[in-house]
Design a protein around this motif. Sequence first.
Motif, PDB file in Angstrom:
ATOM      1  N   LYS A 299       7.994   3.707  44.663  1.00  0.00           N
ATOM      2  CA  LYS A 299       7.288   4.118  43.455  1.00  0.00           C
ATOM      3  C   LYS A 299       8.090   5.167  42.690  1.00  0.00           C
ATOM      4  O   LYS A 299       8.137   5.157  41.452  1.00  0.00           O
ATOM      5  N   ALA A 300       8.709   6.094  43.418  1.00  0.00           N
ATOM      6  CA  ALA A 300       9.546   7.099  42.766  1.00  0.00           C
ATOM      7  C   ALA A 300      10.747   6.447  42.100  1.00  0.00           C
ATOM      8  O   ALA A 300      11.159   6.835  40.995  1.00  0.00           O
ATOM      9  N   LEU A 301      11.316   5.434  42.766  1.00  0.00           N
ATOM     10  CA  LEU A 301      12.439   4.712  42.167  1.00  0.00           C
ATOM     11  C   LEU A 301      12.020   4.047  40.861  1.00  0.00           C
ATOM     12  O   LEU A 301      12.705   4.154  39.840  1.00  0.00           O
ATOM     13  N   LEU A 302      10.858   3.406  40.866  1.00  0.00           N
ATOM     14  CA  LEU A 302      10.369   2.768  39.643  1.00  0.00           C
ATOM     15  C   LEU A 302       9.996   3.799  38.586  1.00  0.00           C
ATOM     16  O   LEU A 302      10.104   3.529  37.384  1.00  0.00           O
ATOM     17  N   ALA A 303       9.566   4.985  39.019  1.00  0.00           N
ATOM     18  CA  ALA A 303       9.247   6.040  38.054  1.00  0.00           C
ATOM     19  C   ALA A 303      10.493   6.462  37.291  1.00  0.00           C
ATOM     20  O   ALA A 303      10.480   6.562  36.055  1.00  0.00           O
ATOM     21  N   PHE A 304      11.597   6.713  38.011  1.00  0.00           N
ATOM     22  CA  PHE A 304      12.828   7.104  37.331  1.00  0.00           C
ATOM     23  C   PHE A 304      13.420   5.937  36.540  1.00  0.00           C
ATOM     24  O   PHE A 304      14.045   6.149  35.493  1.00  0.00           O
ATOM     25  N   SER A 305      13.211   4.729  37.022  1.00  0.00           N
ATOM     26  CA  SER A 305      13.682   3.591  36.231  1.00  0.00           C
ATOM     27  C   SER A 305      12.876   3.476  34.942  1.00  0.00           C
ATOM     28  O   SER A 305      13.411   3.090  33.896  1.00  0.00           O
ATOM     29  N   THR A 306      11.584   3.811  34.997  1.00  0.00           N
ATOM     30  CA  THR A 306      10.767   3.822  33.776  1.00  0.00           C
ATOM     31  C   THR A 306      11.274   4.866  32.799  1.00  0.00           C
ATOM     32  O   THR A 306      11.366   4.617  31.585  1.00  0.00           O
ATOM     33  N   ILE A 307      11.587   6.057  33.313  1.00  0.00           N
ATOM     34  CA  ILE A 307      12.158   7.099  32.456  1.00  0.00           C
ATOM     35  C   ILE A 307      13.421   6.578  31.787  1.00  0.00           C
ATOM     36  O   ILE A 307      13.634   6.759  30.574  1.00  0.00           O
ATOM     37  N   SER A 308      14.256   5.920  32.572  1.00  0.00           N
ATOM     38  CA  SER A 308      15.512   5.382  32.041  1.00  0.00           C
ATOM     39  C   SER A 308      15.260   4.350  30.949  1.00  0.00           C
ATOM     40  O   SER A 308      15.866   4.391  29.872  1.00  0.00           O
ATOM     41  N   GLN A 309      14.351   3.418  31.217  1.00  0.00           N
ATOM     42  CA  GLN A 309      14.079   2.359  30.252  1.00  0.00           C
ATOM     43  C   GLN A 309      13.414   2.905  28.986  1.00  0.00           C
ATOM     44  O   GLN A 309      13.675   2.424  27.884  1.00  0.00           O
ATOM     45  N   LEU A 310      12.582   3.912  29.134  1.00  0.00           N
ATOM     46  CA  LEU A 310      11.984   4.551  27.951  1.00  0.00           C
ATOM     47  C   LEU A 310      13.057   5.211  27.095  1.00  0.00           C
ATOM     48  O   LEU A 310      12.989   5.183  25.859  1.00  0.00           O
ATOM     49  N   GLY A 311      14.037   5.821  27.764  1.00  0.00           N
ATOM     50  CA  GLY A 311      15.151   6.400  27.019  1.00  0.00           C
ATOM     51  C   GLY A 311      15.937   5.345  26.274  1.00  0.00           C
ATOM     52  O   GLY A 311      16.379   5.558  25.131  1.00  0.00           O
ATOM     53  N   LEU A 312      16.119   4.178  26.884  1.00  0.00           N
ATOM     54  CA  LEU A 312      16.826   3.075  26.230  1.00  0.00           C
ATOM     55  C   LEU A 312      16.098   2.652  24.957  1.00  0.00           C
ATOM     56  O   LEU A 312      16.712   2.512  23.881  1.00  0.00           O
ATOM     57  N   ILE A 313      14.788   2.451  25.057  1.00  0.00           N
ATOM     58  CA  ILE A 313      14.010   2.023  23.885  1.00  0.00           C
ATOM     59  C   ILE A 313      14.026   3.094  22.806  1.00  0.00           C
ATOM     60  O   ILE A 313      14.174   2.805  21.608  1.00  0.00           O
ATOM     61  N   MET A 314      13.896   4.356  23.230  1.00  0.00           N
ATOM     62  CA  MET A 314      13.901   5.452  22.256  1.00  0.00           C
ATOM     63  C   MET A 314      15.235   5.520  21.528  1.00  0.00           C
ATOM     64  O   MET A 314      15.278   5.709  20.297  1.00  0.00           O
ATOM     65  N   SER A 315      16.336   5.362  22.258  1.00  0.00           N
ATOM     66  CA  SER A 315      17.657   5.425  21.611  1.00  0.00           C
ATOM     67  C   SER A 315      17.826   4.300  20.598  1.00  0.00           C
ATOM     68  O   SER A 315      18.451   4.480  19.552  1.00  0.00           O
ATOM     69  N   LEU A 316      17.268   3.123  20.896  1.00  0.00           N
ATOM     70  CA  LEU A 316      17.373   1.999  19.957  1.00  0.00           C
ATOM     71  C   LEU A 316      16.609   2.285  18.669  1.00  0.00           C
ATOM     72  O   LEU A 316      17.083   1.964  17.571  1.00  0.00           O
ATOM     73  N   PHE A 317      15.435   2.881  18.782  1.00  0.00           N
ATOM     74  CA  PHE A 317      14.696   3.234  17.562  1.00  0.00           C
ATOM     75  C   PHE A 317      15.450   4.300  16.767  1.00  0.00           C
ATOM     76  O   PHE A 317      15.417   4.306  15.537  1.00  0.00           O
ATOM     77  N   GLY A 318      16.137   5.207  17.484  1.00  0.00           N
ATOM     78  CA  GLY A 318      16.932   6.204  16.774  1.00  0.00           C
ATOM     79  C   GLY A 318      18.087   5.582  16.022  1.00  0.00           C
ATOM     80  O   GLY A 318      18.339   5.897  14.848  1.00  0.00           O
ATOM     81  N   ILE A 319      18.806   4.672  16.677  1.00  0.00           N
ATOM     82  CA  ILE A 319      19.930   4.000  16.005  1.00  0.00           C
ATOM     83  C   ILE A 319      19.429   3.104  14.885  1.00  0.00           C
ATOM     84  O   ILE A 319      20.047   3.001  13.820  1.00  0.00           O
ATOM     85  N   GLY A 320      18.271   2.479  15.108  1.00  0.00           N
ATOM     86  CA  GLY A 320      17.710   1.638  14.060  1.00  0.00           C
ATOM     87  C   GLY A 320      17.362   2.412  12.814  1.00  0.00           C
ATOM     88  O   GLY A 320      17.355   1.858  11.701  1.00  0.00           O
ATOM     89  N   SER A 321      17.087   3.725  12.965  1.00  0.00           N
ATOM     90  CA  SER A 321      16.770   4.528  11.784  1.00  0.00           C
ATOM     91  C   SER A 321      17.966   4.661  10.845  1.00  0.00           C
ATOM     92  O   SER A 321      17.805   5.008   9.678  1.00  0.00           O
ATOM     93  N   ALA A 322      19.189   4.365  11.361  1.00  0.00           N
ATOM     94  CA  ALA A 322      20.369   4.401  10.499  1.00  0.00           C
ATOM     95  C   ALA A 322      20.267   3.372   9.378  1.00  0.00           C
ATOM     96  O   ALA A 322      20.937   3.490   8.346  1.00  0.00           O
TER      97      ALA A 322
END
Length: 956
Positions: A299-322
Motif C-alpha cells: 500500500k505504501a508503494l502504491l501511495a508513492f506511485s500515486t504521488i508520482s503519477q499525480l506529479g506527472l499529470i500536474m506537469s502535463l497541465f503546466g506544460i499545456g498552459s504554454a
Amino acid sequence: MSAIHVIITLPFLLAICIPLFKKVWPGIHMGWFMLPLPIALFAYLINLIPVVMGGGVFHYSLPWIPSLGVEFTVLLDGLSLLFGLLISGIGSLVVLYSVFYLDKQKENLARFYVYLMLFIGAMLGLVLSDNLMVLYGFWELTSISSFLLIAFWNKRERSRYGALKSLTITVCGGLAMFAGFVLLYIMTGTFSIKELIADFSAISGHDLFIPAMLLVLLGAFTKSAQFPFHIWLPDAMEAPTPVSAYLHSATMVKAGIYLVARLSPLFAGSSIWLWAVSGIGLLTLAYGSYRAIKQTDLKALLAFSTISQLGLIMSLFGIGSAAAFYVGTSQYEFFTIATAAAIFHLINHAVFKGALFMVVGIVDHGTGTRDIRKLGGLMAVMPVTFTIALLGSFSMAGIPPFGGFLSKEMFFTAMLNIREMSFASMDTWGALFPVVAWVASVFTFAYSLLVVFRTFGGKSQFHQLEKEPHEAPLGLLISPLVLASLVVVIGFFPNLLSHSLIEPAMAAVYPFGLQPNESFVVHIEMWHGFTTELFMTIGVAVIGIAIFFLHRRFAWVNEPMELNVSLNSLYDHSLKGLDSGASWFTRNYMTGSIRHYLIYIFLFLTAALGLNLFLAGDITLKMDDFAPISFYEAVIITALVLSAIAVPFVNSRLMAIILTGMSGYMVTLFFVIFRAPDLALTQMIVETVSVALFLLCFYHLPNLKKEVVKRKIKLWNIGIAVSVGVVMTLVSLSVSGSRKFDSISHFFIENSYKLAGGKNVVNVILVDFRGFDTLLEVVVLGIASFGIYALIKMRGEENALNSQDQFGFKLDIYGGIRSNDVILRTISRFAVGMILLYSLYLFYMGHHHPGGGFIGGLMASAALLLYAIAVGMERFEKTVPVDFKRMTGIGILIAVITGMGSFLFKAPFLSQTFGYFDIPLIGELELATATLFDLGVYLTVIGVASTILFTIGRDK
C-alpha cells in the motif's frame, strides 16, 4: 432546482437515510442500499456525453447570498463531466467491492457509508460548481469526509495520525486557496468561474494577480499531494482499502488537478504558472517514483506511485498552459498535446490504480500481510488476482498494448515539445524536462514490476504468512476485473475516449484557442514509427528491468530512507512545538480564576474600543439635544445604580443574586418607559430565568466567606471597572452623536408589513430580514446547551457520591429534595398552564404584536422550571416525558428546513413569504412561512433553556 443540483444533493439525502435502513433491514449489508445511487448517477452522466460532445454546456443557478455574489451555480461541461463520470463510475465499483471487503458483523457499516456518501456528494459538488465560494465549501467538505474515512478504524493510532495529518495539510492549503479566491473577487467583483475566465485579460496585469495565483496553487498542491505537501498521502493509507482505491487514486487527490485544469484559462498566460505547475509536477514525479521502489508495504508503494503519477499529470497541465502563449499561431495545437496527454493519463491512472489498490486489498485479505518481503509465489494460488495485477502494473509501467503506454508516449512527446519554447527561460532550462521525465519513468517501470512480480512471482513463502493464501471470492474480484478490462479496452480502442471525453474536456480547459464552431481533434495511435519517444520507452524498459533484478542486491536502493531531518519529522516537530507552545500559553492564562478571565476580557474590550475611539478623529460626543430626565426615570436610575453598587458589599450570595436581578428588572422598567415592549418582555423573562440559573449554580458552592483583599487588587478592580464604564459611556455618546450614515430603521418600519406581512418590526427583523443571524444564534445556543450537558455528565460518579454540602444532604435539589411549600405547589398547577398558554400566545402573535419565538420559548421554559421546582424533578420527568436535548435538535432542524424550502421556489436561503386565506368559521387569516421558522426558534429556546436548567439542577 436543476437535475445537476439534484445530482449533488442525492448523496447527502441518502447519507441521512442510512441509519433508517440499518434499523429497518438490520440483516442486510448496507452497501447494497448504497450501490444503486452511484450507478444511477453514472448512467445519467453517460447520457449527457452526446450533448457535451456537440459543444453543449449545462449552466444553472440557484440564488443563495446574491448580495455577496455567492450563488449555488452549477456548470457541467467536458471537464466536469469527465470528473463526474470518474466519481460516480469508480464510486459504484468501490461500493460493490466494499460489500465483500467489509464484514457487516465486525464493522460499523452505517458510519462508513454515511462518510462515503458525504464524500461522493462533496466531490460532485466540487467539480460541478461554478461559484468559487461554493466550490470552497465542497472542497473543505471533501477534507472532512476523507478525514472521517481515513480514521474509520479509529482505535488504531496510525489511523488517527494519518487522518489528522491529511486534514491539517489539506485544510491549511484550502484556507490559502480561500484567500486566493477572495483576491480574485477583489479584482473582478465576481466569484463565477465562467465570468472570471471571460475577464482574464483585464486582471492579468493587476497587482493581486500573482498572489492570488500562488495562493490558489497552494490549495491545489496540498490536495493533490504535490511535493513538499505529499507527506499526508502515505499515512492516509491506514484507511480501509476501498477508501484508498477511491479517495487516494481516483477522486480526492485529483481535486487539485481539477482546480489547476479549471483555472488554467485564467492563469495560463503567466510564465510563473507554467514554471510552478510543471516544475513542481516534475519534481513530485521524480521524488515519488524513487521513493516508491524503497517501500516494502504494497500500500505504501502504491501511495508513492500515486504521488508520482499525480506529479506527472500536474506537469502535463503546466506544460499545456504554454499553449496560451501561442493562441492564433500554427504552434498552438503543438502544445495542446500536453493537455490531451494529461486528461488521457488522468483516466488511465484512475483505472489501473483503482484496480491495483483493490488487488492489494485482496492480497491482504487472502494472506494477512502486505509486506512484499513475505510475499511471493501467489501466482499459482491466486491466478485471477495475478492477471488483474499484471494488467494494471503493465499499464502503469507504460508497456504496450495497454492504455498507460499510449498516455506515456504522449507524455514524452509533450516533454520533448517544450524544447521548442522561446520564452520564460525554457530555451535554457527546458532541456531538463525530458531528462527528468525519462529518469522518473525508469523508476516507474521498476516499481510497477515490483508490484506484480515480487508479490505473485518468485518462490513461495507461505510459512511466513498469517493465513493460508487463497483466491478471492467472485464478489471481491468483480470490481478490479471491470477496471482491468478497461485497461485493455482503452489500449486497443483509445479513440473511444478521445472523441467522447478528451476533446470536450480540452475545450473546457482552453476555450480561448477555439474559434466558433471549431473543436479540438485528438487522434491516438499505438504505432508512430521509430520516433524519439519510442527509443525513450525502450531505454526505460531496459534500465527499469535492470533495476528490478538488482533491486535486492543494492542495500542503498532496497532499504527505506531514514533521515534525521525529513519533511515528516519537520511536520511532527512543528506539531509538537505548536502543541507545547499552546499548552504553555494556556497554562499561564487559564489559571482557574474567574477574576483573571474577566480582567483579560475587560482589558481587551477597553483597549480595542478605546483605541478605535482615539483613532477615529471625526467622532463627536453630542450631548445638547437629550430629552429631559423625568421623575420616574430618576427613581429607576437611582435604584439601578444602588443595586449594582451594593452587590460587591453584601455578605450573602443569595442577596447578591437578588440585587443582580433587581438591576435587570430596573432595565426592564426602562424598556417599558421607552415603549419597547419586545425588549421589556425579553429582558424580564431572561432575568427571571437567569436568577433561577444563578441560584442553581450557587447552590453547589460553599458559603460565601469574606476574605481580606489586598489594596493592590482593589485598585486593579476599581481601575478596570471605571475604565469599562467610561469607555462604554463614550461609545454610547459617540454612537448617538456621530452618525456617519442614515439609520436603516425607516426601511424596516416602512417595509416590515409590505414585504414580510408583519406589524411587529422587531420580530420581522429577527425571522425575516435577518433570519440567517437568528438561525446561527439558535445553533450556537444549541451547541452551548449540549456542551453544558456534556461537561456535567462527564463528571465521575465518585464526585457525585462525595458531593455533599456542609449540612450533609445531597445536592440533587430536584430529585432528593422535594418542595414542602403547599401554596407553591397548589398555585403552580394553575399558573404553569396559564404561563404555557401565554407563551403560545406570544409565539403566535409575535409577528404583529410584542412576542415571538424567542420570548415565547423563554416564557415556556420559565413555566417548566416553576413546575419542576414545585413538584420535584422525579415527578416532573414522569408527567413531562420530554427529551429537551432532542427538542433542541428538532427546533434547529425545523428552522434549517424552512430556510431550505425557499430553494424549491428558486429563492435565496431563508427567503420568506406570506398570504391571506379565508378559513371557514374563522375568516381571513394570514399565514406566513416565517411562523414555521419562528416555531423552530421557539422549540430550540425551550430545549436549550430547559437542558441547561434541569441538567444543572439535577446534578448531584
